[in-house]
Design a protein around this motif. Sequence first.
Motif, PDB file in Angstrom:
ATOM      1  N   SER A   1       0.831  -1.210   0.000  1.00 43.36           N
ATOM      2  CA  SER A   1       0.000   0.000   0.000  1.00 43.36           C
ATOM      3  C   SER A   1       0.862   1.257   0.000  1.00 43.36           C
ATOM      4  O   SER A   1       0.571   2.219  -0.732  1.00 43.36           O
ATOM      5  CB  SER A   1      -0.936  -0.007   1.214  1.00 43.36           C
ATOM      6  OG  SER A   1      -0.213   0.040   2.426  1.00 43.36           O
ATOM      7  N   GLN A   2       1.944   1.260   0.788  1.00 41.59           N
ATOM      8  CA  GLN A   2       2.812   2.433   0.830  1.00 41.59           C
ATOM      9  C   GLN A   2       3.593   2.608  -0.471  1.00 41.59           C
ATOM     10  O   GLN A   2       3.860   3.734  -0.894  1.00 41.59           O
ATOM     11  CB  GLN A   2       3.777   2.330   2.015  1.00 41.59           C
ATOM     12  CG  GLN A   2       3.112   2.454   3.375  1.00 41.59           C
ATOM     13  CD  GLN A   2       2.364   3.768   3.550  1.00 41.59           C
ATOM     14  OE1 GLN A   2       2.833   4.823   3.135  1.00 41.59           O
ATOM     15  NE2 GLN A   2       1.191   3.699   4.162  1.00 41.59           N
TER      16      GLN A   2
ATOM     17  N   THR B   1       6.282   2.270   8.618  1.00 44.51           N
ATOM     18  CA  THR B   1       5.045   1.488   8.702  1.00 44.51           C
ATOM     19  C   THR B   1       5.318  -0.012   8.673  1.00 44.51           C
ATOM     20  O   THR B   1       4.639  -0.780   9.365  1.00 44.51           O
ATOM     21  CB  THR B   1       4.098   1.864   7.547  1.00 44.51           C
ATOM     22  OG1 THR B   1       4.816   1.814   6.306  1.00 44.51           O
ATOM     23  CG2 THR B   1       3.533   3.248   7.734  1.00 44.51           C
ATOM     24  N   ALA B   2       6.300  -0.424   7.880  1.00 39.48           N
ATOM     25  CA  ALA B   2       6.641  -1.853   7.834  1.00 39.48           C
ATOM     26  C   ALA B   2       7.171  -2.324   9.186  1.00 39.48           C
ATOM     27  O   ALA B   2       6.766  -3.384   9.694  1.00 39.48           O
ATOM     28  CB  ALA B   2       7.661  -2.114   6.738  1.00 39.48           C
TER      29      ALA B   2
ATOM     30  N   SER C   1       3.318   9.299  -0.434  1.00 40.09           N
ATOM     31  CA  SER C   1       4.111   8.714   0.636  1.00 40.09           C
ATOM     32  C   SER C   1       5.580   8.963   0.331  1.00 40.09           C
ATOM     33  O   SER C   1       5.927   9.623  -0.657  1.00 40.09           O
ATOM     34  CB  SER C   1       3.816   7.214   0.776  1.00 40.09           C
ATOM     35  OG  SER C   1       4.482   6.654   1.882  1.00 40.09           O
ATOM     36  N   ASP C   2       6.461   8.461   1.186  1.00 42.09           N
ATOM     37  CA  ASP C   2       7.906   8.554   0.955  1.00 42.09           C
ATOM     38  C   ASP C   2       8.563   7.305   1.519  1.00 42.09           C
ATOM     39  O   ASP C   2       7.927   6.498   2.199  1.00 42.09           O
ATOM     40  CB  ASP C   2       8.493   9.827   1.586  1.00 42.09           C
ATOM     41  CG  ASP C   2       8.084  10.004   3.039  1.00 42.09           C
ATOM     42  OD1 ASP C   2       8.109   8.997   3.783  1.00 42.09           O
ATOM     43  OD2 ASP C   2       7.745  11.122   3.446  1.00 42.09           O
ATOM     44  N   TRP C   3       9.852   7.154   1.216  1.00 37.76           N
ATOM     45  CA  TRP C   3      10.552   5.941   1.641  1.00 37.76           C
ATOM     46  C   TRP C   3      10.628   5.836   3.159  1.00 37.76           C
ATOM     47  O   TRP C   3      10.588   4.739   3.713  1.00 37.76           O
ATOM     48  CB  TRP C   3      11.958   5.910   1.044  1.00 37.76           C
ATOM     49  CG  TRP C   3      11.959   5.538  -0.398  1.00 37.76           C
ATOM     50  CD1 TRP C   3      12.195   6.349  -1.473  1.00 37.76           C
ATOM     51  CD2 TRP C   3      11.682   4.235  -0.936  1.00 37.76           C
ATOM     52  NE1 TRP C   3      12.075   5.639  -2.641  1.00 37.76           N
ATOM     53  CE2 TRP C   3      11.761   4.342  -2.347  1.00 37.76           C
ATOM     54  CE3 TRP C   3      11.358   3.002  -0.383  1.00 37.76           C
ATOM     55  CZ2 TRP C   3      11.542   3.255  -3.194  1.00 37.76           C
ATOM     56  CZ3 TRP C   3      11.133   1.922  -1.209  1.00 37.76           C
ATOM     57  CH2 TRP C   3      11.229   2.045  -2.592  1.00 37.76           C
ATOM     58  N   LEU C   4      10.704   6.963   3.831  1.00 41.90           N
ATOM     59  CA  LEU C   4      10.742   6.952   5.294  1.00 41.90           C
ATOM     60  C   LEU C   4       9.457   6.366   5.868  1.00 41.90           C
ATOM     61  O   LEU C   4       9.480   5.547   6.795  1.00 41.90           O
ATOM     62  CB  LEU C   4      10.947   8.376   5.803  1.00 41.90           C
ATOM     63  CG  LEU C   4      11.231   8.545   7.299  1.00 41.90           C
ATOM     64  CD1 LEU C   4      12.529   7.871   7.672  1.00 41.90           C
ATOM     65  CD2 LEU C   4      11.269  10.017   7.656  1.00 41.90           C
ATOM     66  N   THR C   5       8.322   6.738   5.270  1.00 41.38           N
ATOM     67  CA  THR C   5       7.038   6.215   5.723  1.00 41.38           C
ATOM     68  C   THR C   5       6.916   4.729   5.455  1.00 41.38           C
ATOM     69  O   THR C   5       6.361   3.977   6.270  1.00 41.38           O
ATOM     70  CB  THR C   5       5.891   6.970   5.027  1.00 41.38           C
ATOM     71  OG1 THR C   5       6.051   8.375   5.236  1.00 41.38           O
ATOM     72  CG2 THR C   5       4.548   6.537   5.577  1.00 41.38           C
TER      73      THR C   5
END
Length: 212
Positions: free
Chosen positions: A65-66, A83-84, A75-79
Amino acid sequence: MMKKIRLFHIVTWFVVLLVICLLSPLDLRGVLPSGTIIAPLTALLAVTVIPIFGMLNSALLVIISQLILLAFGQSDWLTVVVTALTTLFSGWVVRWQQARSQELRHQQLITIGIGSGLIILILLEIAYLIVGWQLTGSSNGMFEIARLALPTSLLTGLCYALLVPPIGIFMLYINKKWLPKVSSPDDSHNSSNDSVIIDMNKHQKKDHDDQK
């Protein structure tokens, strides 16, 4: 029976994926000197389905989803990383609670919600400490970025703590409502034992006749 359960889980998995993507505008956002931060509020849906899908399937759900949201600039890679990791660590909290009782109770879901809230709060702050260090190269700048992001991180953690229990209860209700209870091997073993009746008197009488 197993095909029905698998089909239900697959359909539910894709429905939750769609809901996360459609509700992505509800994610909290804050403006920092480092740019706009995205607090993954809707990703808590992946945490609420951990008791149904398991830790790895839920982590896969939030990652996909992200990544979809990342492709659309939502979204961004940090998110994605935060979240993972939140889903994986929350999965361990769920396993800890399921070790006490296989069928999760309201109090246990509250514990899972509080644990998930603390996990994402800590991970978000660690992430922005790293971002602050990369941008400023100094400890003062690092802590300043983390301080500016703290209100958004706190609000995200509170949302997880408050929303995970009721949404989790609803998801477990849907799972229990639509899927029949599958009897365990222990239950069938016990029922088969109950159905066997041994007439000891008959065997004793037979032995007595043989001795004669």
